[in-house]
Design an enzyme around this catalytic site. Structure first.
Site, PDB file in Angstrom:
ATOM      1  N   THR A 125     -66.373 137.993 -10.352  1.00 22.31           N
ATOM      2  CA  THR A 125     -65.427 138.935 -10.971  1.00 22.31           C
ATOM      3  C   THR A 125     -64.278 139.046  -9.977  1.00 22.31           C
ATOM      4  O   THR A 125     -64.499 138.936  -8.759  1.00 22.31           O
ATOM      5  CB  THR A 125     -66.042 140.338 -11.209  1.00 22.31           C
ATOM      6  OG1 THR A 125     -66.372 140.912  -9.949  1.00 22.31           O
ATOM      7  CG2 THR A 125     -67.295 140.254 -12.068  1.00 22.31           C
ATOM      8  N   HIS A 126     -63.078 139.212 -10.492  1.00 27.16           N
ATOM      9  CA  HIS A 126     -61.883 139.255  -9.627  1.00 27.16           C
ATOM     10  C   HIS A 126     -61.782 138.017  -8.749  1.00 27.16           C
ATOM     11  O   HIS A 126     -61.220 138.058  -7.662  1.00 27.16           O
ATOM     12  CB  HIS A 126     -61.875 140.508  -8.745  1.00 27.16           C
ATOM     13  CG  HIS A 126     -62.166 141.767  -9.484  1.00 27.16           C
ATOM     14  ND1 HIS A 126     -61.196 142.535 -10.080  1.00 27.16           N
ATOM     15  CD2 HIS A 126     -63.354 142.370  -9.769  1.00 27.16           C
ATOM     16  CE1 HIS A 126     -61.748 143.571 -10.681  1.00 27.16           C
ATOM     17  NE2 HIS A 126     -63.067 143.486 -10.521  1.00 27.16           N
ATOM     18  N   SER A 182     -52.807 109.273  -6.395  1.00 25.03           N
ATOM     19  CA  SER A 182     -51.444 109.652  -6.042  1.00 25.03           C
ATOM     20  C   SER A 182     -50.690 108.393  -5.636  1.00 25.03           C
ATOM     21  O   SER A 182     -51.267 107.481  -5.045  1.00 25.03           O
ATOM     22  CB  SER A 182     -51.474 110.648  -4.879  1.00 25.03           C
ATOM     23  OG  SER A 182     -50.258 110.596  -4.157  1.00 25.03           O
ATOM     24  N   LYS A 207     -55.970 110.861  -2.356  1.00 25.28           N
ATOM     25  CA  LYS A 207     -56.022 111.839  -3.453  1.00 25.28           C
ATOM     26  C   LYS A 207     -56.836 111.373  -4.653  1.00 25.28           C
ATOM     27  O   LYS A 207     -56.824 110.228  -5.040  1.00 25.28           O
ATOM     28  CB  LYS A 207     -54.600 112.167  -3.940  1.00 25.28           C
ATOM     29  CG  LYS A 207     -53.793 113.034  -3.012  1.00 25.28           C
ATOM     30  CD  LYS A 207     -54.394 114.410  -2.748  1.00 25.28           C
ATOM     31  CE  LYS A 207     -54.339 115.321  -3.935  1.00 25.28           C
ATOM     32  NZ  LYS A 207     -52.968 115.736  -4.265  1.00 25.28           N
ATOM     33  N   GLU A 210     -55.588 119.366 -15.897  1.00 22.69           N
ATOM     34  CA  GLU A 210     -54.263 119.980 -15.724  1.00 22.69           C
ATOM     35  C   GLU A 210     -53.405 119.790 -16.968  1.00 22.69           C
ATOM     36  O   GLU A 210     -52.721 120.708 -17.426  1.00 22.69           O
ATOM     37  CB  GLU A 210     -53.549 119.354 -14.520  1.00 22.69           C
ATOM     38  CG  GLU A 210     -54.214 119.681 -13.186  1.00 22.69           C
ATOM     39  CD  GLU A 210     -53.654 118.803 -12.082  1.00 22.69           C
ATOM     40  OE1 GLU A 210     -52.488 118.986 -11.713  1.00 22.69           O
ATOM     41  OE2 GLU A 210     -54.389 117.922 -11.596  1.00 22.69           O
TER      42      GLU A 210
END
Ligand code: ARG
Length: 492
Positions: free
Chosen positions: A165-166, A287, A293, A300
């Site tokens: 949570t949070h 990348s 990468k 995304e």
């Protein structure tokens, strides 16, 4: 490939009698919808077949003319299916283009097809027909993604992870419980699409331009011929309403909102900070500059496309908000957004299942994180409360214990018997679990993370997924059958 070409065949329209001048090329291009409404071509032809059959049945046109037109329309459909159908900007829209091609094939009898019909009821009916097919595929795709999540959850039933949570570690849960949360969202999305289907499933043919028609059309018979459950009840509403498209756009926006949340977690979980998950190479990207990468581009992009699809929904809402009754050309703007939304959602429902099924979970990392940051503190408070200590007091006692541990750089597991007892006498005889699974399994309520509850929830979800598959398979088969020419279906 069916094609669109731009050269104008000026004056080609069968209904340009009122006009002395031919259209300006700029007007023609601006006004035309052929570039996108070509996607309605099969629905348009099949709906014309139902309409002309109705005209024949009712004796509105001679039955032999109706048969000649129907045969010609099946020929146009065959051309479409062979990729040989071409529209031009001078056709303006798919409806006029189909009629133009029909006339080229069968001659002047074509002119009887548009009896008792307007492009206004025609276009909305085609679009409803198309949208129903899209809804079938959306439900099928949602069922596939839900099934993939269920497969991953079932294969990882022993994997624990921190629940948050949070965005702070809160209490341990099962990974399967976390994944099941998304399955529930997708099951509600299926329900939403099916709900939209109920309202889309009405034939508008017979509404005419806006005020019905003087011919004794068999509206119900035509609707049934096209597989619609019924007909629209008000001609003005029928030609101007686009609720069904908005319902479907909203369902698409909601689907992507859910997938976007999942995507956000996949992005976080693949980061070096989390390292909860490793996506397979086949669903990752590299990348151009940084050799090390490995990026979660699919997730995304999924998150990003969600924004554009919200735009499709808001765009059509804005188109509709100021429109007086009945038909207005503005509503020609209804199609591209829904095509975009449906295409995007279906593409995502296709790529996410294999991406999820080939991902690897880092069980050790998840388990370590599950117990870190005192995620068992609530269990400790529950131990006291179960022995009669008021929960608020128990909460304060354990809060002090956590503070003390942090100050001394200890975890619950490091505490001695004497230290436990010093915090509260109840701890002399009763202790919280130090094992995450024990903590998870103790939260044994309906909808909770205990393993047996998660297994039951996954079983129930499995039944709902199977039911959704039957729903879409049955409707797809019924819709495919509508597009089989009579001769072909007789031979079967
Ligand atoms: N292309 C038009 C549309 O999408 C078809 C209906 C045109 N009707 C008209 N009265 N101009 O709405």
């Amino acid at each position: 490939m069916n094609s669109i070409s731009s050269p104008s065949a000026a004056g080609a329209k069968a209904w340009s009698g009122r006009f002395a001048e031919s259209p300006d090329a700029r007007l023609e291009r601006f006004n035309a919808s052929v570039e996108f409404d070509i996607r309605l071509v099969r629905e348009d032809i099949r709906a014309s077949i139902a309409h002309v059959r109705g005209l024949g049945r009712q004796g509105i046109i001679p039955p032999e003319d109706a048969r000649a037109i129907e045969d010609g329309l099946w020929r146009v459909l065959a051309e479409v299916d062979a990729g040989e159908f071409a529209l031009t900007v001078a056709d303006e829209d798919v409806h006029t283009g189909v009629e133009r091609r029909l006339r080229e094939l069968i001659g002047p009898v074509t002119g009887k097809l548009h009896t008792g019909r307007s492009r206004n009821d025609q276009v909305v009916n085609d679009f409803r027909f198309w949208t129903k097919r899209a809804q079938i595929e959306l439900v099928a795709g949602l069922a596939k993604l839900a099934a993939a999540l269920r497969e991953v959850a079932t294969a990882n039933l022993d994997v624990v992870m921190p629940g948050y949570t949070h965005m702070q570690r809160a209490q341990p849960v099962l990974l399967a419980h976390h994944l099941h949360a998304y399955i529930e969202m997708l099951l509600r999305d299926i329900d939403r699409v099916r709900d939209a289907w109920r309202r889309t499933d009405r034939s508008a043919l017979g509404a005419g331009a806006l005020a019905g028609t003087t011919y004794p059309l068999d509206r119900e018979g035509v609707a049934a011929d096209l597989g619609f459950a019924g007909v629209t009840a008000n001609s003005l509403d029928a030609v101007s309403d686009r609720d069904f498209a908005l319902d479907t756009l909203y369902a698409c926006a909601m689907i992507l909102m859910h997938i976007s949340r999942l995507s956000e977690e996949l992005v976080l979980w693949s980061s070096g900070e989390f390292r909860f998950i490793e996506l397979s190479d086949a669903f990752s990207t590299g990348s151009s500059i940084m050799p090390q990468k490995k990026n979660p581009d699919v997730a995304e992009l999924g998150r990003g496309k969600t924004g554009r699809i919200y735009g499709d929904l808001v765009g059509l809402l804005a188109v509709m908000k100021g429109l007086p009754l009945a038909y207005n050309k503005d509503t020609q703007e209804d199609k591209e957004g829904l095509f975009d939304a449906v295409d995007t959602v279906l593409t995502m429902l296709d790529i996410y299942p294999p991406m999820l099924k080939t991902a690897r979970f880092n069980e050790q990392r998840l388990a370590d994180a599950a117990v870190a940051d005192f995620t068992l503190a609530t269990d400790a408070a529950d131990v006291l409360a179960n022995q009669g200590v008021p929960f608020r007091e128990a909460h304060a006692v354990v809060g002090r214990l956590v503070g003390q541990c942090i100050a001394e750089g200890k975890t619950f597991a490091d505490l001695t018997d004497a230290e436990w007892e010093a915090i509260h006498p109840v701890f002399a005889t009763h202790r919280p679990p130090l094992d995450v699974l024990a903590s998870v399994n103790a939260r044994d309520v309906i909808g909770g993370p205990a393993r047996r509850r998660v297994e039951a929830a996954l079983a129930a979800a499995g039944e709902q997924i199977a039911e959704a598959r039957v729903w879409s398979d049955e409707r797809r088969a019924a819709m495919d059958a509508l597009f089989m020419p009579p001769a072909q279906s007789q031979h079967e």
